[in-house]
Every structure is written in C-alpha cells, then in structure tokens.
Scaffold this motif. Structure first.
Motif, mmCIF file in Angstrom:
data_model
loop_
_atom_site.group_PDB
_atom_site.id
_atom_site.type_symbol
_atom_site.label_atom_id
_atom_site.label_comp_id
_atom_site.label_asym_id
_atom_site.label_seq_id
_atom_site.Cartn_x
_atom_site.Cartn_y
_atom_site.Cartn_z
ATOM 1 N N HIS A 123 0.869 -1.179 0.000
ATOM 2 C CA HIS A 123 0.000 0.000 0.000
ATOM 3 C C HIS A 123 0.905 1.228 0.000
ATOM 4 O O HIS A 123 1.663 1.441 0.953
ATOM 5 C CB HIS A 123 -0.863 -0.060 1.272
ATOM 6 C CG HIS A 123 -1.873 1.025 1.433
ATOM 7 N ND1 HIS A 123 -2.940 1.204 0.575
ATOM 8 C CD2 HIS A 123 -1.999 1.985 2.375
ATOM 9 C CE1 HIS A 123 -3.676 2.222 0.998
ATOM 10 N NE2 HIS A 123 -3.124 2.722 2.088
ATOM 11 N N ALA A 124 0.847 2.018 -1.065
ATOM 12 C CA ALA A 124 1.690 3.222 -1.152
ATOM 13 C C ALA A 124 1.048 4.346 -0.346
ATOM 14 O O ALA A 124 -0.169 4.551 -0.405
ATOM 15 C CB ALA A 124 1.844 3.639 -2.612
ATOM 16 N N VAL A 125 1.853 5.062 0.420
ATOM 17 C CA VAL A 125 1.345 6.167 1.248
ATOM 18 C C VAL A 125 2.031 7.479 0.863
ATOM 19 O O VAL A 125 3.106 7.488 0.258
ATOM 20 C CB VAL A 125 1.527 5.882 2.764
ATOM 21 C CG1 VAL A 125 0.630 4.736 3.199
ATOM 22 C CG2 VAL A 125 2.982 5.608 3.118
ATOM 23 N N SER A 126 1.397 8.579 1.265
ATOM 24 C CA SER A 126 1.786 9.909 0.753
ATOM 25 C C SER A 126 3.008 10.494 1.466
ATOM 26 O O SER A 126 2.942 11.542 2.103
ATOM 27 C CB SER A 126 0.599 10.869 0.883
ATOM 28 O OG SER A 126 0.191 10.933 2.246
ATOM 29 N N LEU A 127 4.097 9.793 1.357
ATOM 30 C CA LEU A 127 5.393 10.275 1.847
ATOM 31 C C LEU A 127 6.349 9.979 0.697
ATOM 32 O O LEU A 127 6.454 8.823 0.273
ATOM 33 C CB LEU A 127 5.766 9.505 3.112
ATOM 34 C CG LEU A 127 7.098 9.830 3.780
ATOM 35 C CD1 LEU A 127 7.103 11.273 4.284
ATOM 36 C CD2 LEU A 127 7.336 8.875 4.956
ATOM 37 N N PHE A 128 7.018 11.024 0.170
ATOM 38 C CA PHE A 128 7.658 10.862 -1.133
ATOM 39 C C PHE A 128 9.135 11.232 -1.148
ATOM 40 O O PHE A 128 9.569 12.159 -0.463
ATOM 41 C CB PHE A 128 6.968 11.769 -2.163
ATOM 42 C CG PHE A 128 5.499 11.501 -2.324
ATOM 43 C CD1 PHE A 128 5.060 10.447 -3.116
ATOM 44 C CD2 PHE A 128 4.561 12.292 -1.688
ATOM 45 C CE1 PHE A 128 3.699 10.196 -3.279
ATOM 46 C CE2 PHE A 128 3.200 12.054 -1.840
ATOM 47 C CZ PHE A 128 2.773 11.002 -2.631
ATOM 48 N N ASP A 129 9.890 10.526 -1.984
ATOM 49 C CA ASP A 129 11.240 10.942 -2.366
ATOM 50 C C ASP A 129 11.175 11.484 -3.792
ATOM 51 O O ASP A 129 10.397 10.981 -4.618
ATOM 52 C CB ASP A 129 12.210 9.748 -2.358
ATOM 53 C CG ASP A 129 12.680 9.378 -0.960
ATOM 54 O OD1 ASP A 129 12.270 10.049 0.004
ATOM 55 O OD2 ASP A 129 13.458 8.406 -0.846
ATOM 56 N N ASP A 130 12.014 12.490 -4.074
ATOM 57 C CA ASP A 130 12.122 13.038 -5.429
ATOM 58 C C ASP A 130 13.499 12.726 -6.002
ATOM 59 O O ASP A 130 14.508 12.916 -5.323
ATOM 60 C CB ASP A 130 11.941 14.566 -5.419
ATOM 61 C CG ASP A 130 10.478 14.970 -5.297
ATOM 62 O OD1 ASP A 130 9.612 14.071 -5.318
ATOM 63 O OD2 ASP A 130 10.206 16.176 -5.181
ATOM 64 N N VAL A 131 13.515 12.275 -7.224
ATOM 65 C CA VAL A 131 14.771 11.969 -7.912
ATOM 66 C C VAL A 131 14.859 12.854 -9.149
ATOM 67 O O VAL A 131 13.958 12.850 -9.989
ATOM 68 C CB VAL A 131 14.818 10.473 -8.312
ATOM 69 C CG1 VAL A 131 16.002 10.192 -9.235
ATOM 70 C CG2 VAL A 131 14.901 9.591 -7.064
ATOM 71 N N SER A 132 15.944 13.648 -9.242
ATOM 72 C CA SER A 132 16.150 14.530 -10.402
ATOM 73 C C SER A 132 17.341 14.035 -11.195
ATOM 74 O O SER A 132 18.439 13.883 -10.650
ATOM 75 C CB SER A 132 16.438 15.962 -9.948
ATOM 76 O OG SER A 132 15.334 16.460 -9.243
ATOM 77 N N ALA A 133 17.122 13.798 -12.477
ATOM 78 C CA ALA A 133 18.206 13.322 -13.348
ATOM 79 C C ALA A 133 18.540 14.428 -14.325
ATOM 80 O O ALA A 133 17.644 15.015 -14.950
ATOM 81 C CB ALA A 133 17.771 12.076 -14.091
ATOM 82 N N ARG A 134 19.832 14.734 -14.441
ATOM 83 C CA ARG A 134 20.261 15.849 -15.291
ATOM 84 C C ARG A 134 21.206 15.370 -16.380
ATOM 85 O O ARG A 134 22.203 14.705 -16.111
ATOM 86 C CB ARG A 134 20.950 16.893 -14.432
ATOM 87 C CG ARG A 134 21.077 18.225 -15.130
ATOM 88 C CD ARG A 134 21.530 19.274 -14.161
ATOM 89 N NE ARG A 134 22.970 19.350 -14.149
ATOM 90 C CZ ARG A 134 23.691 19.832 -13.152
ATOM 91 N NH1 ARG A 134 23.094 20.233 -12.050
ATOM 92 N NH2 ARG A 134 24.988 19.894 -13.229
ATOM 93 N N SER A 135 20.869 15.712 -17.598
ATOM 94 C CA SER A 135 21.713 15.351 -18.738
ATOM 95 C C SER A 135 22.826 16.376 -18.887
ATOM 96 O O SER A 135 22.852 17.395 -18.200
ATOM 97 C CB SER A 135 20.874 15.363 -20.017
ATOM 98 O OG SER A 135 20.510 16.698 -20.298
ATOM 99 N N GLY A 136 23.711 16.106 -19.827
ATOM 100 C CA GLY A 136 24.718 17.104 -20.177
ATOM 101 C C GLY A 136 25.919 17.099 -19.268
ATOM 102 O O GLY A 136 26.761 17.979 -19.356
#
Ligand code: C5P
Length: 321
Positions: A39-52
C-alpha cells in the motif's frame, strides 16, 4: 539535443507499508516466499536526473528532510539509484553519465522501501531523459532485478505481491485510508529482520499466510474491518530486535488508532485511523508523548499523518536550459 543543452527531469516515488505480510520458510536462494498487500502512502522521495554532464558513471547527490538520517546512505554502487542507472545504461548499451539528485523524505532503513522508491524513480527518470520509451514489462523486469520492492514502487496504489514480492496484481482500492507513521531514529536491516524471523520460527510453513482477508477488507472500504485483519509476520522479529517498538504500538492504539503495526521489516510503525480527524488527534498525542519520553535525546521519533493509496512513480518537473 544541441551542445550545452541541459535537461533536468524530476520524478517522485512514494513510501509503502504492508497491510498484510505473510512470510514462508526461507528458500534455497536465501529469499522468503511472501504473500503481501502493498500500500503506497503519501510520503515521497524526489529523484532529479540531469543530462549534459560528463564523467565516468552516475554522480549522486543526496539530501533529505530534517527527520531523515542520511549518515548510512552510500553514494557509490551500493546505492540503489546508482545501481539502477548503471544497469539501465548497460542494457541500453549507453554511457551512464548522468547527475542524479535525490531528495529524501522517506526514512532510511525504515521498512518503508525508500531505497526501492528511489530506484524505481531513477528508472522512470532515465527512461524519459534518455528517450528509451521502455515497455512497462521491461521496466518491471529491471526493477525486480534491483530489489523485491522496486516493482511495487513503480506501480503504487494497493497491490497484492507474491513470489519474493515482485509478482504483482493490482487491488481495486477506491478509499482514502488515514495513517499515522512513527519513524525511529535508528534503522533496521531487512536481512537481519528476516534472519531473526528464521530463528524465531524455525518450523515456518513453506507457504506464507494468505492476504485474502486484507484484500476483501480493502474492497469493503471500512477501516474498522481493515484494522481487524492487518497482519505482519515480521513484527515479532522487529519487536525482538527493537524492544521499544511493542510499547510504541500500544501507545498509538491507546491514543485512538484503530490498529498499530510495524511496517514491513520496521522499525517505522503505521497506525490506521478511522478518518482525518482521528489521524490528526493520534498524531498530536503521539508527538506529545514522544517529546516527553525523549526530552534528552536529540534524535527523536518523527510522527506524520499520511494517506493511502498514493500514486506510483510519476514525473513532477521538467526543465530545459
Ligand atoms: O530484494 P532485496 O534486495 O530488496 O532484499 C533484501 C534482502 O531482504 C534479501 O537479501 C533477503 O535477505 C531479504 N528478503 C527475503 N525475502 C524476501 C525479500 C527480501 O529474505 N521476499
């Protein structure tokens, strides 16, 4: 893409709890067969991927919310984000040159599959950034190779998991369930909890206990009914390794939660509440009692209100310059 063109994609992934976690006897490959309701709950990690970016392999940068202890987070190939980027690049026969920033709100080694969420988010971010357009089943296959909980992090919502947790079937869940989560200042190692399970239950049956009753309770939409059937076979092992947890579960129930339980392999505990108002009241009371209990300890428990089901991995930002 023109020279100097930098694109940044940010993808979000949710924490999970297990509404049912049936565990069978350890298999020859060292894994345990499980029957679970994720059961997924509303606590989140964010992953940012940057090119270049140029350089050898993925470069990681990890930061976190105040309640997240990052001291145990490796930045090399032991990190599932690094492993996900390397594996996907190898499959696609391309260079894994990418800079990946992770912002963690999911506690580390907390039984909430935070590392798995980060890996799932990385797969989706790189699929988009690199224009791979992988089929769902290919993403799910790579996810399962990275860890048992990674496929569910892609999917989100509520889902039945079998095998080692990687064989998934969506559960129809139209409700909003209110949960209070209580983190612990020190994480627990999942393999250590499974090992303790083996010691405590040397005659565990090969077949894990069924999650059918929990699935039916989810369909009913009735929190009182769900509270009656929530179940975690790893809870005795987590209680044994962290004696304070059993008391914490009792305190949450005394504060008005319908039911408290250890989440996955712990040590985070999840408390099901009747509705939003009840969740806020339980949260306030637990914050108060935890503050009194740990007045001298800077590394306190964190108490949060969350709801489920939360969505699977999804993109939240795109920037090009
Ligand atoms: O699959 P993952 O790498 O996340 O699993 C981490 C560890 O947790 C495994 O090495 C194993 O010790 C334990 N585990 C298990 N049975 C499962 C899932 C995980 O014993 N179904």
């Amino acid at each position: 893409m023109t020279a100097g063109d930098v694109r940044t994609l940010t993808v979000r992934a949710a924490a999970k709890i297990n509404l049912h976690l049936g565990v069978g006897a350890v298999r020859a490959d060292g894994y345990h067969p499980i029957d679970t309701v994720f059961h997924a709950v509303s606590l989140f990690d964010d992953v940012s991927a940057r090119s270049g970016t140029e350089g050898a392999g993925p470069v990681l940068d990890v930061e976190g919310s105040d309640h997240v202890d990052l001291t145990e987070v490796p930045l090399d190939s032991r990190n599932l984000v690094h492993a996900a980027a390397t594996r996907l690049a190898r499959e696609e026969r391309r260079s894994p040159d990418v800079r990946i920033g992770v912002h963690k709100s999911i506690p580390v080694a907390g039984g909430l599959a935070g590392g798995s969420a980060d890996a799932a988010a990385t797969l989706v971010a790189l699929d988009r950034l690199w224009g791979l357009e992988l089929e769902d089943q290919d993403l799910l296959r790579v996810a399962a190779e990275l860890g048992s909980d990674v496929p569910f992090a892609l999917l989100g919502g509520t889902a039945r998991g079998t095998g080692r947790g990687d064989v998934l079937q969506r559960v129809d869940d139209r409700s909003t369930w209110w949960w209070v989560l209580v983190t612990s200042p020190q994480g627990l190692s999942t393999p250590a909890v499974y090992r303790r399970f083996d010691e405590l239950f040397p005659t565990a049956p090969a077949r894990p206990t069924s999650g059918d009753a929990v699935e039916r309770a989810v369909h009913s939409g009735d929190p009182v009914r769900l509270a009656r059937v929530l179940h975690n076979d790893l809870e005795p092992a987590a209680f044994d390794l962290r004696p304070g947890l059993a008391d914490l579960v009792s305190r949450g129930e005394a504060a008005g939660a319908l039911k408290g339980m250890v989440s996955g392999s712990g040590p985070t505990c999840a408390f099901l509440c009747a509705d939003a108002e009840a969740a806020r009241a339980v949260c306030a009371e637990l914050r108060e009692t935890e503050r009194e209990r740990s007045a001298a300890d800077a590394r306190r428990r964190t108490v949060l209100v969350t709801t489920g089901p939360a969505p699977g991995v999804h993109q939240v930002a795109y920037e090009r310059r």
